[in-house]
Design a protein around this motif. Structure first.
Motif, PDB file in Angstrom:
ATOM      1  N   UNK A   1      16.714  16.339  41.788  1.00 20.73           N
ATOM      2  CA  UNK A   1      16.429  17.137  40.596  1.00 20.73           C
ATOM      3  C   UNK A   1      15.154  16.614  39.949  1.00 20.73           C
ATOM      4  N   UNK A   2      14.406  17.482  39.298  1.00 21.65           N
ATOM      5  CA  UNK A   2      13.221  16.988  38.584  1.00 21.65           C
ATOM      6  C   UNK A   2      13.664  16.013  37.507  1.00 21.65           C
ATOM      7  N   UNK A   3      12.803  15.070  37.154  1.00 21.10           N
ATOM      8  CA  UNK A   3      13.204  14.098  36.140  1.00 21.10           C
ATOM      9  C   UNK A   3      13.462  14.776  34.798  1.00 21.10           C
ATOM     10  N   UNK A   4      14.410  14.217  34.067  1.00 20.92           N
ATOM     11  CA  UNK A   4      14.681  14.757  32.730  1.00 20.92           C
ATOM     12  C   UNK A   4      13.502  14.434  31.829  1.00 20.92           C
ATOM     13  N   UNK A   5      13.464  15.080  30.699  1.00 20.44           N
ATOM     14  CA  UNK A   5      12.402  14.810  29.737  1.00 20.44           C
ATOM     15  C   UNK A   5      12.462  13.351  29.294  1.00 20.44           C
ATOM     16  N   UNK A   6      13.663  12.813  29.116  1.00 20.84           N
ATOM     17  CA  UNK A   6      13.806  11.405  28.714  1.00 20.84           C
ATOM     18  C   UNK A   6      13.186  10.486  29.766  1.00 20.84           C
ATOM     19  N   UNK A   7      13.411  10.777  31.034  1.00 26.09           N
ATOM     20  CA  UNK A   7      12.823   9.962  32.107  1.00 26.09           C
ATOM     21  C   UNK A   7      11.300  10.058  32.088  1.00 26.09           C
ATOM     22  N   UNK A   8      10.790  11.253  31.861  1.00 32.17           N
ATOM     23  CA  UNK A   8       9.331  11.425  31.781  1.00 32.17           C
ATOM     24  C   UNK A   8       8.749  10.628  30.621  1.00 32.17           C
TER      25      UNK A   8
ATOM     26  N   UNK B   1      10.013   7.938  29.146  1.00 33.15           N
ATOM     27  CA  UNK B   1      10.061   6.505  29.461  1.00 33.15           C
ATOM     28  C   UNK B   1       8.921   6.122  30.402  1.00 33.15           C
ATOM     29  N   UNK B   2       8.661   6.967  31.362  1.00 36.89           N
ATOM     30  CA  UNK B   2       7.620   6.697  32.358  1.00 36.89           C
ATOM     31  C   UNK B   2       6.221   6.706  31.737  1.00 36.89           C
ATOM     32  N   UNK B   3       5.992   7.570  30.746  1.00 32.50           N
ATOM     33  CA  UNK B   3       4.671   7.738  30.141  1.00 32.50           C
ATOM     34  C   UNK B   3       4.486   6.940  28.849  1.00 32.50           C
ATOM     35  N   UNK B   4       5.498   6.191  28.438  1.00 27.72           N
ATOM     36  CA  UNK B   4       5.488   5.512  27.135  1.00 27.72           C
ATOM     37  C   UNK B   4       4.222   4.684  26.897  1.00 27.72           C
ATOM     38  N   UNK B   5       3.764   3.940  27.872  1.00 27.97           N
ATOM     39  CA  UNK B   5       2.608   3.066  27.684  1.00 27.97           C
ATOM     40  C   UNK B   5       1.324   3.835  27.345  1.00 27.97           C
TER      41      UNK B   5
ATOM     42  N   UNK C   1       7.675   8.680  17.799  1.00 28.15           N
ATOM     43  CA  UNK C   1       8.407   9.920  18.091  1.00 28.15           C
ATOM     44  C   UNK C   1       9.260   9.737  19.347  1.00 28.15           C
ATOM     45  N   UNK C   2       8.684   9.118  20.355  1.00 28.41           N
ATOM     46  CA  UNK C   2       9.404   8.900  21.617  1.00 28.41           C
ATOM     47  C   UNK C   2      10.623   8.010  21.405  1.00 28.41           C
ATOM     48  N   UNK C   3      10.455   6.932  20.647  1.00 26.79           N
ATOM     49  CA  UNK C   3      11.579   6.025  20.401  1.00 26.79           C
ATOM     50  C   UNK C   3      12.707   6.719  19.646  1.00 26.79           C
ATOM     51  N   UNK C   4      12.343   7.525  18.645  1.00 30.13           N
ATOM     52  CA  UNK C   4      13.371   8.274  17.917  1.00 30.13           C
ATOM     53  C   UNK C   4      14.100   9.213  18.862  1.00 30.13           C
ATOM     54  N   UNK C   5      13.347   9.985  19.632  1.00 34.86           N
ATOM     55  CA  UNK C   5      13.965  10.945  20.533  1.00 34.86           C
ATOM     56  C   UNK C   5      14.871  10.248  21.541  1.00 34.86           C
ATOM     57  N   UNK C   6      14.391   9.165  22.147  1.00 32.27           N
ATOM     58  CA  UNK C   6      15.185   8.473  23.161  1.00 32.27           C
ATOM     59  C   UNK C   6      16.424   7.803  22.571  1.00 32.27           C
ATOM     60  N   UNK C   7      16.327   7.342  21.324  1.00 35.60           N
ATOM     61  CA  UNK C   7      17.483   6.669  20.719  1.00 35.60           C
ATOM     62  C   UNK C   7      18.589   7.649  20.324  1.00 35.60           C
ATOM     63  N   UNK C   8      18.247   8.921  20.180  1.00 32.70           N
ATOM     64  CA  UNK C   8      19.237   9.950  19.823  1.00 32.70           C
ATOM     65  C   UNK C   8      19.027  11.180  20.707  1.00 32.70           C
ATOM     66  N   UNK C   9      18.891  10.947  22.011  1.00 32.57           N
ATOM     67  CA  UNK C   9      18.543  12.008  22.951  1.00 32.57           C
ATOM     68  C   UNK C   9      19.736  12.881  23.249  1.00 32.57           C
ATOM     69  N   UNK C  10      19.567  14.164  23.301  1.00 30.45           N
ATOM     70  CA  UNK C  10      18.423  14.996  22.955  1.00 30.45           C
ATOM     71  C   UNK C  10      18.484  15.514  21.524  1.00 30.45           C
ATOM     72  N   UNK C  11      19.524  15.081  20.794  1.00 31.67           N
ATOM     73  CA  UNK C  11      19.821  15.685  19.490  1.00 31.67           C
ATOM     74  C   UNK C  11      18.722  15.523  18.457  1.00 31.67           C
ATOM     75  N   UNK C  12      18.015  14.396  18.462  1.00 33.94           N
ATOM     76  CA  UNK C  12      16.936  14.209  17.477  1.00 33.94           C
ATOM     77  C   UNK C  12      15.886  15.302  17.606  1.00 33.94           C
ATOM     78  N   UNK C  13      15.656  15.775  18.805  1.00 36.48           N
ATOM     79  CA  UNK C  13      14.659  16.817  19.032  1.00 36.48           C
ATOM     80  C   UNK C  13      15.102  18.192  18.605  1.00 36.48           C
ATOM     81  N   UNK C  14      16.361  18.324  18.236  1.00 36.13           N
ATOM     82  CA  UNK C  14      16.868  19.621  17.797  1.00 36.13           C
ATOM     83  C   UNK C  14      16.776  19.794  16.283  1.00 36.13           C
ATOM     84  N   UNK C  15      16.319  18.739  15.590  1.00 35.32           N
ATOM     85  CA  UNK C  15      16.047  18.841  14.147  1.00 35.32           C
ATOM     86  C   UNK C  15      14.814  19.711  13.935  1.00 35.32           C
ATOM     87  N   UNK C  16      14.522  20.014  12.676  1.00 40.17           N
ATOM     88  CA  UNK C  16      13.265  20.704  12.372  1.00 40.17           C
ATOM     89  C   UNK C  16      12.111  19.721  12.574  1.00 40.17           C
TER      90      UNK C  16
END
Length: 120
Positions: free
Chosen positions: A16-23, A25-29, A38-53
């Motif tokens: 399967x293609x990598x999930x957005x979380x995997x992408x 993590x891979x591109x974090x640097x 933004x990435x840390x927030x999203x990953x710490x509450x994945x995927x729900x943080x991204x569903x906020x406004x």
């Protein structure tokens, strides 16, 4: 071909293609400091943080709303609605039960039936 005359096929099965979380993590640097927040927030509450406004996400990440929009654009989305649509689709795919994944042709198979009623 191997000794038994069969073709050696050492290809790995498709994955399967990598999930957005995997992408992420891979591109974090490669992210800017704001994008990393933004990435840390999203990953710490994945995927729900991204569903906020956008405003809620920005506030929770401690960055500006335009920084959130730059982050999702950097991830390849046309805007925040596209980003959220992708997260919802990932979540929906994870929540599908094996029966739902089996498809409509399998409906009814394996269903429990009521025992026949006994007449006195």
């Amino acid at each position: 071909m191997n000794q038994s005359g069969m073709r050696d096929d050492h290809r790995t099965p498709p994955t399967d293609p990598p999930s957005l979380a995997e992408r992420i993590r891979h591109e974090m640097d490669a992210f800017t400091p704001s994008e990393k927040r933004a990435a840390h927030l999203l990953l710490s509450h994945y995927p729900f943080a991204g569903l906020d406004t956008v405003a809620e996400f920005a506030s929770r990440a401690g960055i500006s709303a335009p920084s959130v929009l730059r982050f999702v654009t950097r991830l390849g989305f046309g805007g925040f609605p596209d980003f959220q649509k992708h997260l919802r689709e990932e979540l929906e795919a994870q929540l599908l039960s094996p029966l739902a994944k089996a498809g409509p042709s399998d409906k009814g198979q394996g269903r429990l039936r009521s025992p026949p009623s006994r007449k006195p």
